[in-house]
Design a protein around this motif. Structure first.
Motif, short mmCIF file in Angstrom:
data_model
loop_
_atom_site.label_atom_id
_atom_site.label_comp_id
_atom_site.label_asym_id
_atom_site.label_seq_id
_atom_site.Cartn_x
_atom_site.Cartn_y
_atom_site.Cartn_z
N ILE A 124 -16.92 0.30 -2.30
CA ILE A 124 -16.97 -0.36 -0.98
C ILE A 124 -15.55 -0.48 -0.41
O ILE A 124 -15.32 -0.23 0.78
N LEU A 125 -14.60 -0.86 -1.25
CA LEU A 125 -13.26 -1.16 -0.73
C LEU A 125 -12.34 0.06 -0.70
O LEU A 125 -11.25 0.01 -0.13
N GLY A 126 -12.76 1.15 -1.32
CA GLY A 126 -12.02 2.40 -1.22
C GLY A 126 -10.64 2.38 -1.85
O GLY A 126 -9.73 3.07 -1.37
N SER A 127 -10.49 1.62 -2.91
CA SER A 127 -9.18 1.53 -3.57
C SER A 127 -9.36 0.82 -4.90
O SER A 127 -10.46 0.35 -5.22
N ASP A 128 -8.27 0.66 -5.63
CA ASP A 128 -8.29 -0.25 -6.77
C ASP A 128 -8.47 -1.67 -6.24
O ASP A 128 -8.14 -1.95 -5.07
N VAL A 268 -15.35 -12.14 -6.59
CA VAL A 268 -14.80 -11.70 -5.30
C VAL A 268 -13.70 -10.70 -5.58
O VAL A 268 -12.68 -11.03 -6.19
N PHE A 269 -13.91 -9.46 -5.14
CA PHE A 269 -12.91 -8.42 -5.31
C PHE A 269 -12.17 -8.20 -4.00
O PHE A 269 -12.80 -8.12 -2.94
N ASN A 270 -10.85 -8.07 -4.10
CA ASN A 270 -10.06 -7.74 -2.92
C ASN A 270 -9.33 -6.42 -3.19
O ASN A 270 -8.98 -6.13 -4.34
N SER A 271 -9.12 -5.63 -2.14
CA SER A 271 -8.39 -4.38 -2.31
C SER A 271 -6.93 -4.70 -2.65
O SER A 271 -6.33 -5.60 -2.05
N VAL A 272 -6.34 -3.90 -3.54
CA VAL A 272 -4.91 -4.08 -3.85
C VAL A 272 -4.05 -3.76 -2.61
O VAL A 272 -2.89 -4.15 -2.55
N GLU A 273 -4.66 -3.08 -1.64
CA GLU A 273 -3.92 -2.77 -0.40
C GLU A 273 -4.07 -3.89 0.63
O GLU A 273 -3.65 -3.75 1.78
N ASN A 274 -4.68 -4.98 0.24
CA ASN A 274 -4.91 -6.11 1.16
C ASN A 274 -4.44 -7.42 0.50
O ASN A 274 -5.04 -8.47 0.67
#
Ligand code: AKG
Length: 299
Positions: A124-128, A268-274
């Protein structure tokens, strides 16, 4: 541990003098079309449109037994109860939520790394991704109180400094979620509009808001408009079922006055790019156990 990046422009103003609706400025699904992962293309399109994806059985009944036993251990352990990461019901004094369960418990740490969970978050988040927050919402029967309508992103942006909508939650049922025991409700499609709430964030707001949210609460008028436009969907399912939902879904849940507990673990997962920056509308960031500032990717 990585340091917080510089604060960026505020795409989602909130906690000002008036409530203000802003169209979503970010994608919902961040991976390239056709990117491989456990979700099918159809499931991702539906997630994009509705803001959620329900899965009948994410974990098996045997696994549920193990997680339930671990939950029982946590809520009866006096050390866990005394920990600031445990939030109690104001009335009964019973445990309402336990935060950072993936750090408190090896069993829940494994769940975060499980490919059925982690690969969906990455898709979904397209990244680590890293874990911004984890919690078990324990809703014992006979009077556990609900969670009033809110968008998680509103709080995570205002108080934790998440700049963009690139964060996703999974709620995994550890007990059956009936239509009567305080299940999760989402307004489908509400994730496409950001509702900036009115009112300044009080100091140490989290101490109160984890028991009963006040700042960051939408008005009755806005909730009526959202509900009229989007409707309300209630998520039911056996223990082991799961709901993935976008960070900006308008959601909440009612009290549980039935005899049947409703306990779900939320990751809750957040993108490492965010990665989180300084809060956009609060004097200081909330503590690490509610809003992580260690952006190490989950592997
Ligand atoms: C929250 O913890 O932010 C929720 O909205 C929880 C809702 C639930 O426990 O069903």
């Amino acid at each position: 541990m990585t340091t917080a990046p510089e604060r960026t422009a505020d795409l989602y103003p909130t906690r000002g003098e008036t409530e203000v609706a802003t169209p979503r400025q970010d994608p919902v699904v961040w991976s390239e079309p056709g990117a491989s992962g456990p979700f099918s293309g159809e499931e991702l399109s539906s997630f994009e449109r509705n803001g959620f994806a329900a899965i009948d059985q994410l974990i098996t009944p045997e696994e549920v037994g193990r997680f339930r036993a671990e939950l029982d251990r946590l809520v009866t352990d006096p050390t866990v109860r005394a920990d600031e990461r445990s939030i109690v019901e104001p009335g009964s004094g019973e445990i309402r939520s336990v935060f950072e369960v993936h750090k408190i418990s090896q069993v829940f740490a494994e769940l975060v790394r499980d490919p059925r969970v982690l690969d969906r978050a990455r898709q979904i988040l397209g990244s680590d991704v890293y874990v911004h927050q984890s919690r078990i919402n324990v809703k014992p029967g006979f009077g556990a109180s609900g969670f009033y309508w809110h968008s998680d992103f509103e709080t995570w942006h205002a108080e934790d400094g998440l700049p963009r909508m690139r964060t996703v939650s999974v709620s995994i049922a550890l007990t059956e979620n009936y239509d009567t025991n305080g299940g999760l409700m989402i307004m489908p499609g509400s994730h496409l509009t950001f509702l900036g709430c009115s009112g300044e964030t009080p100091k140490d707001n989290y101490k109160k808001s984890l028991q009963m949210q006040d700042a960051g609460t939408p008005s009755d008028g806005a909730l009526t408009r959202f509900a009229d436009e989007h409707g309300i969907r209630l998520f039911t399912g056996k223990a082991g079922s799961a709901t993935w939902f976008d960070c900006n879904c308008m959601h909440g849940s009612g009290d549980n006055i039935t005899p049947y507990p409703r306990s779900n673990v939320f990751i809750v997962f957040n993108s490492v790019e965010n990665a989180a920056v300084e809060p956009f509308a609060a004097p200081v960031p909330r503590p690490e156990f509610i809003g992580a500032r260690d952006f190490t990717p989950v592997r």
